[in-house]
Scaffold this motif. Structure first.
Motif, short mmCIF file in Angstrom:
data_model
loop_
_atom_site.label_atom_id
_atom_site.label_comp_id
_atom_site.label_asym_id
_atom_site.label_seq_id
_atom_site.Cartn_x
_atom_site.Cartn_y
_atom_site.Cartn_z
N LEU A 191 -1.01 -3.04 -6.62
CA LEU A 191 -1.25 -3.89 -5.45
C LEU A 191 -0.40 -3.47 -4.25
N VAL A 192 0.86 -3.16 -4.51
CA VAL A 192 1.76 -2.74 -3.42
C VAL A 192 1.25 -1.45 -2.78
N ILE A 193 0.81 -0.51 -3.60
CA ILE A 193 0.31 0.77 -3.07
C ILE A 193 -0.94 0.54 -2.22
N ILE A 194 -1.86 -0.31 -2.72
CA ILE A 194 -3.09 -0.57 -1.98
C ILE A 194 -2.80 -1.26 -0.65
N THR A 195 -1.94 -2.28 -0.68
CA THR A 195 -1.62 -2.98 0.56
C THR A 195 -0.88 -2.07 1.54
N ALA A 196 -0.06 -1.17 1.02
CA ALA A 196 0.65 -0.23 1.89
C ALA A 196 -0.33 0.73 2.55
N LEU A 197 -1.35 1.14 1.81
CA LEU A 197 -2.35 2.05 2.37
C LEU A 197 -3.21 1.36 3.43
N ILE A 198 -3.47 0.07 3.23
CA ILE A 198 -4.34 -0.66 4.16
C ILE A 198 -3.55 -1.22 5.34
N GLY A 199 -2.43 -1.86 5.05
CA GLY A 199 -1.68 -2.56 6.09
C GLY A 199 -0.44 -1.85 6.59
N GLY A 200 -0.03 -0.80 5.91
CA GLY A 200 1.15 -0.07 6.34
C GLY A 200 2.30 -0.22 5.34
N GLN A 213 5.24 -1.25 5.63
CA GLN A 213 6.22 -2.30 5.86
C GLN A 213 6.34 -3.24 4.66
N VAL A 214 5.31 -3.29 3.82
CA VAL A 214 5.35 -4.15 2.65
C VAL A 214 6.50 -3.77 1.72
N LEU A 215 6.92 -2.52 1.77
CA LEU A 215 8.00 -2.06 0.91
C LEU A 215 9.31 -2.79 1.22
N MET A 216 9.45 -3.28 2.43
CA MET A 216 10.66 -4.01 2.80
C MET A 216 10.75 -5.34 2.06
N TYR A 217 9.62 -5.82 1.57
CA TYR A 217 9.59 -7.13 0.91
C TYR A 217 9.64 -7.03 -0.61
N LEU A 218 9.88 -5.83 -1.14
CA LEU A 218 9.89 -5.66 -2.59
C LEU A 218 10.93 -6.54 -3.29
N VAL A 238 3.58 -12.38 0.97
CA VAL A 238 4.28 -11.09 0.96
C VAL A 238 3.30 -9.93 0.97
N LEU A 239 2.31 -9.96 0.08
CA LEU A 239 1.43 -8.81 -0.11
C LEU A 239 0.31 -8.72 0.92
N TYR A 240 -0.12 -9.84 1.45
CA TYR A 240 -1.25 -9.82 2.39
C TYR A 240 -0.80 -10.00 3.84
N ASP A 241 0.17 -10.91 4.04
CA ASP A 241 0.62 -11.20 5.40
C ASP A 241 1.85 -10.41 5.82
N TYR A 242 2.56 -9.82 4.84
CA TYR A 242 3.85 -9.19 5.13
C TYR A 242 4.78 -10.21 5.79
N ALA A 243 4.88 -11.38 5.21
CA ALA A 243 5.66 -12.46 5.79
C ALA A 243 6.39 -13.23 4.70
N LEU A 244 7.40 -13.98 5.12
CA LEU A 244 8.14 -14.82 4.19
C LEU A 244 7.34 -16.08 3.88
N PRO A 245 7.31 -16.51 2.63
CA PRO A 245 6.68 -17.80 2.33
C PRO A 245 7.40 -18.91 3.07
N GLY A 246 6.66 -19.97 3.43
CA GLY A 246 7.24 -21.08 4.15
C GLY A 246 8.20 -21.89 3.30
N PRO A 247 9.07 -22.67 3.92
CA PRO A 247 10.05 -23.47 3.17
C PRO A 247 9.40 -24.46 2.21
N GLU A 248 8.22 -25.00 2.58
CA GLU A 248 7.54 -25.94 1.68
C GLU A 248 7.05 -25.23 0.42
#
Length: 292
Positions: free
Chosen positions: A140-149, A151-156, A251-261
């Motif tokens: 999944l990480v490889i596929i998302t990196a190929l599609i979205g860039g 940057q996902v590696l920073m969230y490993l 993390v994998l689709y948005d490249y973002a931190l999950p919300g506090p909730e």
């Protein structure tokens, strides 16, 4: 003076090192035997997620196109990948539960011959499933990196933390169900039904935004609450599996931190599951062999 085993559970309080070693040995046995005799062996751990994503790419990417917003930071616009993340991560969650709940009954012969902490079987099953999931997650990480860039590696590190939390959540539920299955064998059949319902209630194959249209449709048909549409989205947000999947997708689709909730929800549910699992285990584990 040498400490004796605990009078209630029969466990030696100083044997944690042996327990850890035994857990790892049993987990390794499960992992090594999983693809034993197959031609491709461990490669199936990589092929399976690729096949799953390919199927959903055809079905949901071409035939049924959904309404998922592009990734916030990644710019990814792939409903098939969005669903693929949900399916694989849900498969890990429910897989830990399925493997763990059958660990005690499935190893009844071993339990009646030698003593060791019973929870080791459930824990080793969870670790084996986690090992397999890490292979799938790497795909999944490889596929998302190929599609979205890349940057996902920073969230490993964050991704691995979510895996640990999910594993603990599932282990707590598996421990409870493993004990329940020893006493009530019908639990296995009941769980198979509940797991199917739970999957569709967790937003695995559809986003919560689609519930808005459903709420309005039901409201037009006369189904409401205090003059307003039924809060289906609020009810779905109480589901711990939905929160866990949202954490993975953040993390994998948005490249973002999950919300506090999301963090608060999954941590609270994980603590609750572990507490219930441990309490039930401590209460009923001394009679496991008798029931088997």
């Amino acid at each position: 003076m040498k400490k004796q085993p605990d009078s209630e559970t029969g466990e030696n309080p100083n044997s944690w090192k042996h327990t850890v070693a035994l857990t790892m040995v049993l987990a390794k046995r499960v992992v090594s035997s999983e693809y034993k005799g197959t031609l491709l062996g461990r490669l199936w751990s990589l092929i399976n997620p690729l096949a799953t994503i390919a199927v959903f790419a055809v079905i949901f990417g071409l035939v049924f196109r959904g309404g998922v917003e592009p990734g916030r930071n990644s710019g990814i616009d792939s409903f098939a990948l969005w669903i693929g993340i949900g399916v694989l991560c849900w498969g890990y969650l429910v897989g830990v539960v399925n493997d763990g709940m059958g660990a005690l009954v499935g190893n009844s012969g071993l339990l009646t011959k030698v003593y060791f902490p019973r929870y080791v079987l459930v824990l080793s099953a969870a670790l084996a499933r986690t090992f397999d999931f890490l292979f799938e997650l790497s795909v999944l990480v490889i596929i998302t990196a190929l599609i979205g860039g890349p940057q996902v590696l920073m969230y490993l590190p964050l991704l691995l933390l979510i895996v640990v939390i999910t594993g603990l959540f599932s282990f707590g539920l598996a421990l409870f169900l493993a004990i329940a299955t020893v006493y009530f064998r019908d639990i296995v059949h009941l769980w198979s039904i509940l797991a199917q319902v739970w999957m569709y209630a967790s937003g695995v194959v559809f986003p919560l935004t689609m519930l808005v249209a459903a709420q309005e449709h039901l409201f037009e048909m006369g189904w409401g609450w205090q003059g307003k549409p039924l809060p289906l989205d609020v009810v779905f947000r109480l589901n711990p599996a939905e929160l866990i999947l949202e954490a993975f997708r953040s993390v994998l689709y948005d490249y973002a931190l999950p919300g506090p909730e999301v963090w608060g929800g999954i941590l609270a549910w994980t603590a609750f599951n572990l507490l219930i699992g441990i309490l039930v285990y401590r209460r009923f584990s001394p009679r496991i062999v008798e029931e088997l």
